[in-house]
Design a protein around this motif. Sequence first.
Motif, PDB file in Angstrom:
ATOM      1  N   LEU A  36      69.409 -18.132  14.021  1.00 36.21           N
ATOM      2  CA  LEU A  36      69.969 -18.602  15.290  1.00 36.21           C
ATOM      3  C   LEU A  36      71.488 -18.663  15.239  1.00 36.21           C
ATOM      4  CD1 LEU A  36      67.444 -21.439  16.207  1.00 36.21           C
ATOM      5  CD2 LEU A  36      67.771 -19.265  17.415  1.00 36.21           C
ATOM      6  N   ALA A  37      72.027 -19.070  14.099  1.00 34.41           N
ATOM      7  CA  ALA A  37      73.478 -19.128  13.950  1.00 34.41           C
ATOM      8  C   ALA A  37      74.075 -17.728  14.061  1.00 34.41           C
ATOM      9  CB  ALA A  37      73.858 -19.753  12.612  1.00 34.41           C
ATOM     10  N   ALA A  38      73.418 -16.758  13.413  1.00 29.92           N
ATOM     11  CA  ALA A  38      73.896 -15.374  13.496  1.00 29.92           C
ATOM     12  C   ALA A  38      73.778 -14.850  14.917  1.00 29.92           C
ATOM     13  CB  ALA A  38      73.092 -14.491  12.542  1.00 29.92           C
ATOM     14  N   ARG A  39      72.681 -15.210  15.592  1.00 31.15           N
ATOM     15  CA  ARG A  39      72.485 -14.757  16.975  1.00 31.15           C
ATOM     16  C   ARG A  39      73.544 -15.349  17.901  1.00 31.15           C
ATOM     17  NH1 ARG A  39      71.517 -10.906  20.401  1.00 31.15           N
ATOM     18  NH2 ARG A  39      70.551 -11.576  22.320  1.00 31.15           N
ATOM     19  N   ARG A  40      73.834 -16.644  17.714  1.00 31.71           N
ATOM     20  CA  ARG A  40      74.867 -17.280  18.544  1.00 31.71           C
ATOM     21  C   ARG A  40      76.204 -16.600  18.330  1.00 31.71           C
ATOM     22  NH1 ARG A  40      72.067 -22.106  17.153  1.00 31.71           N
ATOM     23  NH2 ARG A  40      73.449 -22.419  15.378  1.00 31.71           N
ATOM     24  N   ARG A  41      76.506 -16.246  17.096  1.00 30.48           N
ATOM     25  CA  ARG A  41      77.773 -15.568  16.796  1.00 30.48           C
ATOM     26  C   ARG A  41      77.811 -14.187  17.430  1.00 30.48           C
ATOM     27  NH1 ARG A  41      81.910 -16.307  13.453  1.00 30.48           N
ATOM     28  NH2 ARG A  41      83.059 -14.502  12.662  1.00 30.48           N
ATOM     29  N   THR A  42      76.682 -13.482  17.375  1.00 30.72           N
ATOM     30  CA  THR A  42      76.613 -12.158  17.979  1.00 30.72           C
ATOM     31  C   THR A  42      76.818 -12.241  19.481  1.00 30.72           C
ATOM     32  OG1 THR A  42      75.093 -11.393  16.262  1.00 30.72           O
ATOM     33  CG2 THR A  42      75.161 -10.113  18.303  1.00 30.72           C
ATOM     34  N   ILE A  43      76.156 -13.219  20.127  1.00 24.16           N
ATOM     35  CA  ILE A  43      76.304 -13.388  21.572  1.00 24.16           C
ATOM     36  C   ILE A  43      77.750 -13.711  21.921  1.00 24.16           C
ATOM     37  CG2 ILE A  43      75.682 -14.862  23.525  1.00 24.16           C
ATOM     38  CD1 ILE A  43      72.891 -15.109  22.249  1.00 24.16           C
ATOM     39  N   HIS A  44      78.357 -14.598  21.123  1.00 24.42           N
ATOM     40  CA  HIS A  44      79.754 -14.969  21.357  1.00 24.42           C
ATOM     41  C   HIS A  44      80.653 -13.747  21.250  1.00 24.42           C
ATOM     42  CE1 HIS A  44      83.638 -16.923  21.015  1.00 24.42           C
ATOM     43  NE2 HIS A  44      83.824 -16.324  19.848  1.00 24.42           N
ATOM     44  N   VAL A  45      80.450 -12.957  20.224  1.00 23.82           N
ATOM     45  CA  VAL A  45      81.265 -11.759  20.027  1.00 23.82           C
ATOM     46  C   VAL A  45      81.058 -10.781  21.178  1.00 23.82           C
ATOM     47  CG1 VAL A  45      81.579  -9.725  18.577  1.00 23.82           C
ATOM     48  CG2 VAL A  45      81.395 -11.982  17.532  1.00 23.82           C
ATOM     49  N   ARG A  55      84.883  -9.188  27.829  1.00 23.65           N
ATOM     50  CA  ARG A  55      86.122  -9.585  28.505  1.00 23.65           C
ATOM     51  C   ARG A  55      87.295  -8.750  28.022  1.00 23.65           C
ATOM     52  NH1 ARG A  55      83.869 -14.691  27.399  1.00 23.65           N
ATOM     53  NH2 ARG A  55      85.256 -14.987  25.609  1.00 23.65           N
ATOM     54  N   CYS A  56      87.342  -8.493  26.713  1.00 26.76           N
ATOM     55  CA  CYS A  56      88.445  -7.723  26.144  1.00 26.76           C
ATOM     56  C   CYS A  56      88.415  -6.273  26.616  1.00 26.76           C
ATOM     57  CB  CYS A  56      88.404  -7.774  24.620  1.00 26.76           C
ATOM     58  SG  CYS A  56      88.801  -9.394  23.929  1.00 26.76           S
ATOM     59  N   LEU A  57      87.227  -5.691  26.709  1.00 19.17           N
ATOM     60  CA  LEU A  57      87.122  -4.319  27.196  1.00 19.17           C
ATOM     61  C   LEU A  57      87.600  -4.219  28.635  1.00 19.17           C
ATOM     62  CD1 LEU A  57      83.707  -3.049  25.759  1.00 19.17           C
ATOM     63  CD2 LEU A  57      85.997  -2.419  25.006  1.00 19.17           C
ATOM     64  N   ALA A  58      87.242  -5.219  29.425  1.00 16.50           N
ATOM     65  CA  ALA A  58      87.692  -5.227  30.818  1.00 16.50           C
ATOM     66  C   ALA A  58      89.213  -5.308  30.890  1.00 16.50           C
ATOM     67  CB  ALA A  58      87.057  -6.398  31.564  1.00 16.50           C
ATOM     68  N   ASP A  59      89.808  -6.143  30.036  1.00 18.03           N
ATOM     69  CA  ASP A  59      91.273  -6.253  29.996  1.00 18.03           C
ATOM     70  C   ASP A  59      91.908  -4.945  29.536  1.00 18.03           C
ATOM     71  OD1 ASP A  59      91.071  -8.867  30.815  1.00 18.03           O
ATOM     72  OD2 ASP A  59      91.276  -9.707  28.795  1.00 18.03           O
ATOM     73  N   LEU A  60      91.250  -4.267  28.612  1.00 13.87           N
ATOM     74  CA  LEU A  60      91.789  -3.032  28.051  1.00 13.87           C
ATOM     75  C   LEU A  60      91.886  -1.943  29.111  1.00 13.87           C
ATOM     76  CD1 LEU A  60      92.740  -1.841  25.353  1.00 13.87           C
ATOM     77  CD2 LEU A  60      90.374  -1.146  24.917  1.00 13.87           C
ATOM     78  N   VAL A  61      90.952  -1.957  30.054  1.00 12.45           N
ATOM     79  CA  VAL A  61      90.932  -0.946  31.106  1.00 12.45           C
ATOM     80  C   VAL A  61      92.169  -1.052  31.995  1.00 12.45           C
ATOM     81  CG1 VAL A  61      89.732  -0.184  33.184  1.00 12.45           C
ATOM     82  CG2 VAL A  61      88.431  -0.745  31.140  1.00 12.45           C
ATOM     83  N   GLU A  62      92.649  -2.276  32.235  1.00 10.02           N
ATOM     84  CA  GLU A  62      93.772  -2.478  33.139  1.00 10.02           C
ATOM     85  C   GLU A  62      94.984  -1.679  32.683  1.00 10.02           C
ATOM     86  OE1 GLU A  62      94.710  -6.531  33.818  1.00 10.02           O
ATOM     87  OE2 GLU A  62      92.650  -7.109  34.295  1.00 10.02           O
TER      88      GLU A  62
END
Length: 255
Positions: A70-79, A85-92
């Motif tokens: 579960l800890a690994a899954r939470r980290r994966t979801i967070h990442v 969000r970062c990919l969306a910013d990169l497009v700008e």
Amino acid sequence: MQLVRRAILVVDQLARFGDGLTFQELCDALDIPGASLHRLLSVLEEEQFIIRHRESRRYFLGPAASDVGLAARRRTIHVAEHLGRCLADLVEGSGGAALLTEFVDSRAVCTARHGGERLPCLSAEVGQIMPLHATAEARTLMIDMPRHTVARLLADTGLTPFRPRTPRSVDEVMKRLVLLRRHGYGISYDEFDIGIWSLAAPVRNGAEQVVATVAVATTEAHLSHPGAVGRLRTRVVNLARDMSAELGHRAPRAV
């Protein structure tokens, strides 16, 4: 070290069977001597990494193993959320699309895309297998691989000559990988999709493994402004390093 490996094998085997396994089934599957396996199971049960059903006497994963998962899954979801969000910013400002590409069963698969609606020639879509030899976003997945591994992967996936600029041999791919390793990022132009230029950087985990690439795909028309390529390179490489840090990789930040 052998004890640690055997413990990992037991947990991994139980993770594959939701209805549990008997002592004998574990013995047969793992080829561990009965006496050694019995001692190992006792320790794992004491630490709650496994449990044994009172009636069926079958072994299952325990709460300690579930907590780790579960800890690994939470980290994966967070990442994943952060990456979106970062990919969306990169497009700008890029006039193109931001792409995430990952290895899935020895294939390079586009697993995320943001933007690129005005790029009709860009074929990359979520779920599409990307040719390892013909795109920077896929080729960069092989940045740390030795020649024999690259050759094997290319033998499995092929070297289709999509465009005049497409690499047609292992030697040509290796020349591009030499530049990739030297600069820390890869570039392709008009190798797969007509007129598409892309720049990709590797994402590494805490074990120093390349698990994905982050890329921007656009056209030459969007790169005509002075310094445009340099700005995109900085943003892509820094994003890849930030995502690597999220996965436990540690490296000096410098572009």
